[in-house]
Design an enzyme around this catalytic site. Structure first.
Site, PDB file in Angstrom:
ATOM      1  N   ASP A  36       0.821  -1.218   0.000  1.00  0.00           N
ATOM      2  CA  ASP A  36       0.000   0.000   0.000  1.00  0.00           C
ATOM      3  C   ASP A  36       0.855   1.268   0.000  1.00  0.00           C
ATOM      4  O   ASP A  36       0.407   2.344   0.380  1.00  0.00           O
ATOM      5  CB  ASP A  36      -0.977  -0.010   1.188  1.00  0.00           C
ATOM      6  CG  ASP A  36      -0.247  -0.155   2.515  1.00  0.00           C
ATOM      7  OD1 ASP A  36       0.980  -0.409   2.489  1.00  0.00           O
ATOM      8  OD2 ASP A  36      -0.888  -0.021   3.567  1.00  0.00           O
ATOM      9  N   HIS A 240      23.885   7.713 -18.828  1.00  0.00           N
ATOM     10  CA  HIS A 240      22.757   7.769 -17.890  1.00  0.00           C
ATOM     11  C   HIS A 240      23.088   7.089 -16.567  1.00  0.00           C
ATOM     12  O   HIS A 240      22.273   6.369 -16.002  1.00  0.00           O
ATOM     13  CB  HIS A 240      21.503   7.144 -18.519  1.00  0.00           C
ATOM     14  CG  HIS A 240      20.981   7.950 -19.673  1.00  0.00           C
ATOM     15  ND1 HIS A 240      20.182   7.446 -20.666  1.00  0.00           N
ATOM     16  CD2 HIS A 240      21.157   9.261 -19.999  1.00  0.00           C
ATOM     17  CE1 HIS A 240      19.893   8.394 -21.532  1.00  0.00           C
ATOM     18  NE2 HIS A 240      20.477   9.509 -21.152  1.00  0.00           N
ATOM     19  N   ASP A 257      24.956  15.806 -13.546  1.00  0.00           N
ATOM     20  CA  ASP A 257      23.842  16.248 -14.382  1.00  0.00           C
ATOM     21  C   ASP A 257      22.614  16.229 -13.481  1.00  0.00           C
ATOM     22  O   ASP A 257      22.083  15.159 -13.171  1.00  0.00           O
ATOM     23  CB  ASP A 257      23.688  15.276 -15.568  1.00  0.00           C
ATOM     24  CG  ASP A 257      22.621  15.720 -16.560  1.00  0.00           C
ATOM     25  OD1 ASP A 257      21.808  16.596 -16.212  1.00  0.00           O
ATOM     26  OD2 ASP A 257      22.597  15.177 -17.683  1.00  0.00           O
ATOM     27  N   ASP A 268      17.767  21.544 -16.283  1.00  0.00           N
ATOM     28  CA  ASP A 268      18.592  20.396 -16.690  1.00  0.00           C
ATOM     29  C   ASP A 268      20.014  20.921 -16.898  1.00  0.00           C
ATOM     30  O   ASP A 268      20.312  21.496 -17.942  1.00  0.00           O
ATOM     31  CB  ASP A 268      17.987  19.818 -17.979  1.00  0.00           C
ATOM     32  CG  ASP A 268      18.726  18.580 -18.461  1.00  0.00           C
ATOM     33  OD1 ASP A 268      19.602  18.081 -17.737  1.00  0.00           O
ATOM     34  OD2 ASP A 268      18.419  18.123 -19.582  1.00  0.00           O
ATOM     35  N   HIS A 347      26.121  11.612 -28.422  1.00  0.00           N
ATOM     36  CA  HIS A 347      24.732  12.057 -28.301  1.00  0.00           C
ATOM     37  C   HIS A 347      24.546  13.392 -28.992  1.00  0.00           C
ATOM     38  O   HIS A 347      25.502  14.003 -29.464  1.00  0.00           O
ATOM     39  CB  HIS A 347      24.303  12.117 -26.828  1.00  0.00           C
ATOM     40  CG  HIS A 347      25.120  13.047 -25.963  1.00  0.00           C
ATOM     41  ND1 HIS A 347      24.969  14.409 -25.985  1.00  0.00           N
ATOM     42  CD2 HIS A 347      26.097  12.794 -25.046  1.00  0.00           C
ATOM     43  CE1 HIS A 347      25.796  14.957 -25.118  1.00  0.00           C
ATOM     44  NE2 HIS A 347      26.504  13.998 -24.537  1.00  0.00           N
ATOM     45  N   HIS A 351      17.889  19.246 -26.416  1.00  0.00           N
ATOM     46  CA  HIS A 351      16.485  18.850 -26.561  1.00  0.00           C
ATOM     47  C   HIS A 351      15.625  19.990 -26.042  1.00  0.00           C
ATOM     48  O   HIS A 351      16.097  20.859 -25.309  1.00  0.00           O
ATOM     49  CB  HIS A 351      16.217  17.557 -25.782  1.00  0.00           C
ATOM     50  CG  HIS A 351      16.747  17.590 -24.372  1.00  0.00           C
ATOM     51  ND1 HIS A 351      16.070  18.158 -23.331  1.00  0.00           N
ATOM     52  CD2 HIS A 351      17.935  17.164 -23.847  1.00  0.00           C
ATOM     53  CE1 HIS A 351      16.781  18.058 -22.220  1.00  0.00           C
ATOM     54  NE2 HIS A 351      17.937  17.472 -22.505  1.00  0.00           N
ATOM     55  N   HIS A 358      12.755  16.110 -21.145  1.00  0.00           N
ATOM     56  CA  HIS A 358      12.823  15.975 -22.613  1.00  0.00           C
ATOM     57  C   HIS A 358      11.440  16.386 -23.078  1.00  0.00           C
ATOM     58  O   HIS A 358      10.531  15.568 -23.177  1.00  0.00           O
ATOM     59  CB  HIS A 358      13.163  14.543 -23.021  1.00  0.00           C
ATOM     60  CG  HIS A 358      14.571  14.172 -22.651  1.00  0.00           C
ATOM     61  ND1 HIS A 358      15.074  12.912 -22.743  1.00  0.00           N
ATOM     62  CD2 HIS A 358      15.599  14.924 -22.176  1.00  0.00           C
ATOM     63  CE1 HIS A 358      16.336  12.898 -22.338  1.00  0.00           C
ATOM     64  NE2 HIS A 358      16.678  14.107 -21.984  1.00  0.00           N
ATOM     65  N   GLU A 381      24.172  20.899 -24.636  1.00  0.00           N
ATOM     66  CA  GLU A 381      24.909  20.000 -23.759  1.00  0.00           C
ATOM     67  C   GLU A 381      25.918  19.103 -24.472  1.00  0.00           C
ATOM     68  O   GLU A 381      25.819  17.879 -24.418  1.00  0.00           O
ATOM     69  CB  GLU A 381      23.931  19.133 -22.966  1.00  0.00           C
ATOM     70  CG  GLU A 381      22.858  18.447 -23.799  1.00  0.00           C
ATOM     71  CD  GLU A 381      21.956  17.558 -22.939  1.00  0.00           C
ATOM     72  OE1 GLU A 381      22.499  16.737 -22.194  1.00  0.00           O
ATOM     73  OE2 GLU A 381      20.727  17.710 -23.006  1.00  0.00           O
ATOM     74  N   TYR A 385      33.596  11.956 -24.105  1.00  0.00           N
ATOM     75  CA  TYR A 385      33.655  10.782 -23.226  1.00  0.00           C
ATOM     76  C   TYR A 385      34.764   9.870 -23.731  1.00  0.00           C
ATOM     77  O   TYR A 385      34.607   9.224 -24.774  1.00  0.00           O
ATOM     78  CB  TYR A 385      32.298  10.067 -23.227  1.00  0.00           C
ATOM     79  CG  TYR A 385      31.150  11.029 -22.985  1.00  0.00           C
ATOM     80  CD1 TYR A 385      30.760  11.375 -21.695  1.00  0.00           C
ATOM     81  CD2 TYR A 385      30.507  11.652 -24.069  1.00  0.00           C
ATOM     82  CE1 TYR A 385      29.738  12.292 -21.477  1.00  0.00           C
ATOM     83  CE2 TYR A 385      29.488  12.566 -23.862  1.00  0.00           C
ATOM     84  CZ  TYR A 385      29.105  12.889 -22.567  1.00  0.00           C
ATOM     85  OH  TYR A 385      28.101  13.799 -22.360  1.00  0.00           O
ATOM     86  N   ARG A 403      30.734  16.785 -19.645  1.00  0.00           N
ATOM     87  CA  ARG A 403      29.579  17.380 -20.326  1.00  0.00           C
ATOM     88  C   ARG A 403      29.332  18.725 -19.674  1.00  0.00           C
ATOM     89  O   ARG A 403      29.506  18.870 -18.455  1.00  0.00           O
ATOM     90  CB  ARG A 403      28.346  16.468 -20.221  1.00  0.00           C
ATOM     91  CG  ARG A 403      27.100  17.038 -20.890  1.00  0.00           C
ATOM     92  CD  ARG A 403      26.000  16.000 -21.181  1.00  0.00           C
ATOM     93  NE  ARG A 403      25.412  15.435 -19.990  1.00  0.00           N
ATOM     94  CZ  ARG A 403      25.644  14.216 -19.550  1.00  0.00           C
ATOM     95  NH1 ARG A 403      26.470  13.411 -20.223  1.00  0.00           N
ATOM     96  NH2 ARG A 403      25.080  13.759 -18.442  1.00  0.00           N
ATOM     97  N   GLU A 405      26.221  21.530 -19.668  1.00  0.00           N
ATOM     98  CA  GLU A 405      24.839  21.681 -20.140  1.00  0.00           C
ATOM     99  C   GLU A 405      24.179  22.908 -19.526  1.00  0.00           C
ATOM    100  O   GLU A 405      24.183  23.080 -18.309  1.00  0.00           O
ATOM    101  CB  GLU A 405      24.036  20.431 -19.764  1.00  0.00           C
ATOM    102  CG  GLU A 405      22.557  20.539 -20.083  1.00  0.00           C
ATOM    103  CD  GLU A 405      21.796  19.236 -19.846  1.00  0.00           C
ATOM    104  OE1 GLU A 405      22.185  18.467 -18.956  1.00  0.00           O
ATOM    105  OE2 GLU A 405      20.808  19.009 -20.567  1.00  0.00           O
TER     106      GLU A 405
HETATM  107  N1  GLY Z   1      19.547  14.897 -17.875  1.00  0.00           N
HETATM  108  C1  GLY Z   1      19.073  14.348 -19.076  1.00  0.00           C
HETATM  109  C2  GLY Z   1      19.609  15.078 -20.210  1.00  0.00           C
HETATM  110  O1  GLY Z   1      20.537  15.838 -20.084  1.00  0.00           O
HETATM  111  O2  GLY Z   1      19.097  14.999 -21.283  1.00  0.00           O
HETATM  112 MN    MN Z   2      21.046  16.799 -18.305  1.00  0.00          MN
HETATM  113 MN    MN Z   3      19.585  17.474 -21.150  1.00  0.00          MN
END
Ligand code: GLY
Ligand code: MN
Ligand code: MN
Length: 437
Positions: A36, A240, A257, A268, A347, A351, A358, A381, A385, A403, A405
């Site tokens: 529950d 991720h 991140d 983000d 990547h 976005h 996203h 971003e 890597y 990274r 961002e």
């Molecule tokens: N934190 C997810 C991204 O940067 O897209």
């Molecule tokens: Mn991010």
């Molecule tokens: Mn992002």
């Protein structure tokens, strides 16, 4: 957010839907964690965007030009015993008085009332395929209307994806939305600064995550917009990574991140900094390649530019940098064309950002990357890597994940970086970590 903001959104959607239409939006379901115990409830973004109502077990119905009111909310009734255990409910009266519904009905009356509302409508706007049980209900209600056509009523012929119309609205942020997103980014900036100040070799990644969450919560953000990524050394190369369980080692970089969700709007932000507060020579070289790429990409966030322009600018700078330090060899145009950078930058550069991290909104229109327009918010971003045993790459570069961002608003004349309070240059980061600022 003010109630009139939600009324404005409903009006805009209903203008697009036109007369003869009905939109049906169920609230998200509660997810059970075990027995529950439930996961914290987060309303569906489309539902909340149009209603400002955050209770589960509710359904919003919009019917443009309906004489007895266009906005109908089905929700839970007030029930003292249930509220004693599970918390307050708005109830039907408040659904009308505060949330601006023209009519409110108990959620239990849905089956009885919905077919009547669908009668004689030509089109149903509905997000099919998200809640299968609710899909089934919608089909049943429409079938009930079809069964009555001999009595002279007509049944809808068209089913239209609600998202298609609504997500185009959500893509363009209002003044109130930008304010919420700026606040989310400001709180996240404080959290990143706190992480930089607290970080020491020997700490665990989750201890830094705790510092981020502390700052989010202190400012009223009960949840991050997505699970925080706190990855030291090699973990920074896992895009991720969310285990956040390893020790932080002297000499490694730490990639964070993390972004707060404020008033259901996301931030983000990613920053990468040395665990011991001082970039090594190699770390600084790679970091500044990513920083140049990020700055070049942000420069391309201008109204009238294509969605893909920032990505192309980032790819060019990353490839140029990798060539300068000898990781890539060859002519720049062919390295870019052959995507030689892909093993190290796999990547895309960003976005849409909004209620969802996203966020919704098309990236291409008629097969072409869409143009950036004022009011859109996107992330920029780029990253690099370099994993252990990267073929043909000198060992000194290995286990480096970087990274950077930021959250960027397209303005009439260019852009505004909503996350600009987050330190970014080598000098700024080292000064913060040395407690000079
Ligand atoms: N934190 C997810 C991204 O940067 O897209
Ligand atoms: Mn991010
Ligand atoms: Mn992002």
């Amino acid at each position: 957010m003010e109630r009139k903001e939600f009324a404005r959104r409903r009006k805009r959607l209903m203008d697009i839907m036109n007369v003869g239409s009905i939109a049906i939006l169920p609230a998200s379901k509660v997810c059970v964690r075990n027995n529950d115990v439930e996961y914290p409830y987060r309303p569906d973004s489309d539902f909340y965007y149009l209603t400002g109502f955050s209770e589960p077990e509710s359904v919003a119905v919009l019917i443009p030009d309906r004489k007895h009111g266009e906005f109908i909310l089905f929700c839970r009734e007030k029930e003292p015993e249930a509220e004693l255990w599970h918390g307050r409910r708005a109830g039907l009266e408040k659904a009308v008085e505060y949330y601006g519904a023209d009519d409110a009905f108990p959620i239990g009356d849905l089956d009885e009332i919905l077919p009547g509302l669908i009668e004689n409508k030509e089109r149903v706007f509905y997000n099919m395929g998200i809640d299968h049980e609710f899909d089934h209900h919608v089909q049943n209600w429409v079938n009930q209307v079809r069964c009555k056509i001999r009595t002279g009523v007509t049944a809808p012929e068209e089913f239209i994806s609600l998202g298609h119309a609504l997500h185009e609205l959500r893509l363009f942020k209002s003044r109130a939305e930008i304010k919420a997103m700026r606040r989310a980014a400001k709180i996240s900036a404080k959290a990143h600064i706190r992480a930089m100040k607290k970080c020491r070799p020997g700490m665990k990644e989750y201890q830094i995550e705790a510092e981020l969450l502390h700052e989010f919560m202190q400012h009223g953000c009960r949840s991050p917009a997505y699970p925080s990524i706190v990855g030291g050394g090699a973990n920074g190369c896992i895009l991720h990574y969310t285990e956040n369980s390893d020790p932080l080692n002297d000499g490694d970089l730490l990639l964070i991140d993390a972004g707060a969700e404020h008033d259901y709007y996301a931030s983000d932000i990613t920053r990468t900094f040395p665990v011991n507060g001082k970039f090594s020579k190699e770390q600084k070289i790679l970091y500044e390649i990513v920083l140049r790429a990020q700055e070049a990409a942000i420069e391309k966030v201008q109204p009238g530019n294509y969605w893909n322009d920032p990505h192309d600018a980032a790819v060019r700078e990353i490839t140029k940098g990798l060539k300068e330090i000898g990781i890539l060899k060859g002519r720049l145009p062919s390295l870019i064309k052959n995507e030689a950078y892909k093993p190290y930058y796999m990547h895309r550069t960003g976005h849409w950002l909004g209620m969802d991290v996203h966020d919704v909104g098309d990236y291409k229109v008629n097969g072409e990357w869409r143009l950036l327009e004022p009011g859109m918010v996107l992330t920029i971003e780029p990253g690099l890597y370099i994993r252990e045993h990267s073929r043909g790459v000198a060992k000194k570069w290995w286990n480096t994940g970087i990274r950077i961002e930021d959250d960027v608003l397209v303005t009439r004349n260019g852009h505004d970086i909503l996350s600009k309070d987050t330190p970014k240059t080598v000098e700024e980061i080292e000064a913060i970590m040395a407690h000079e600022i």
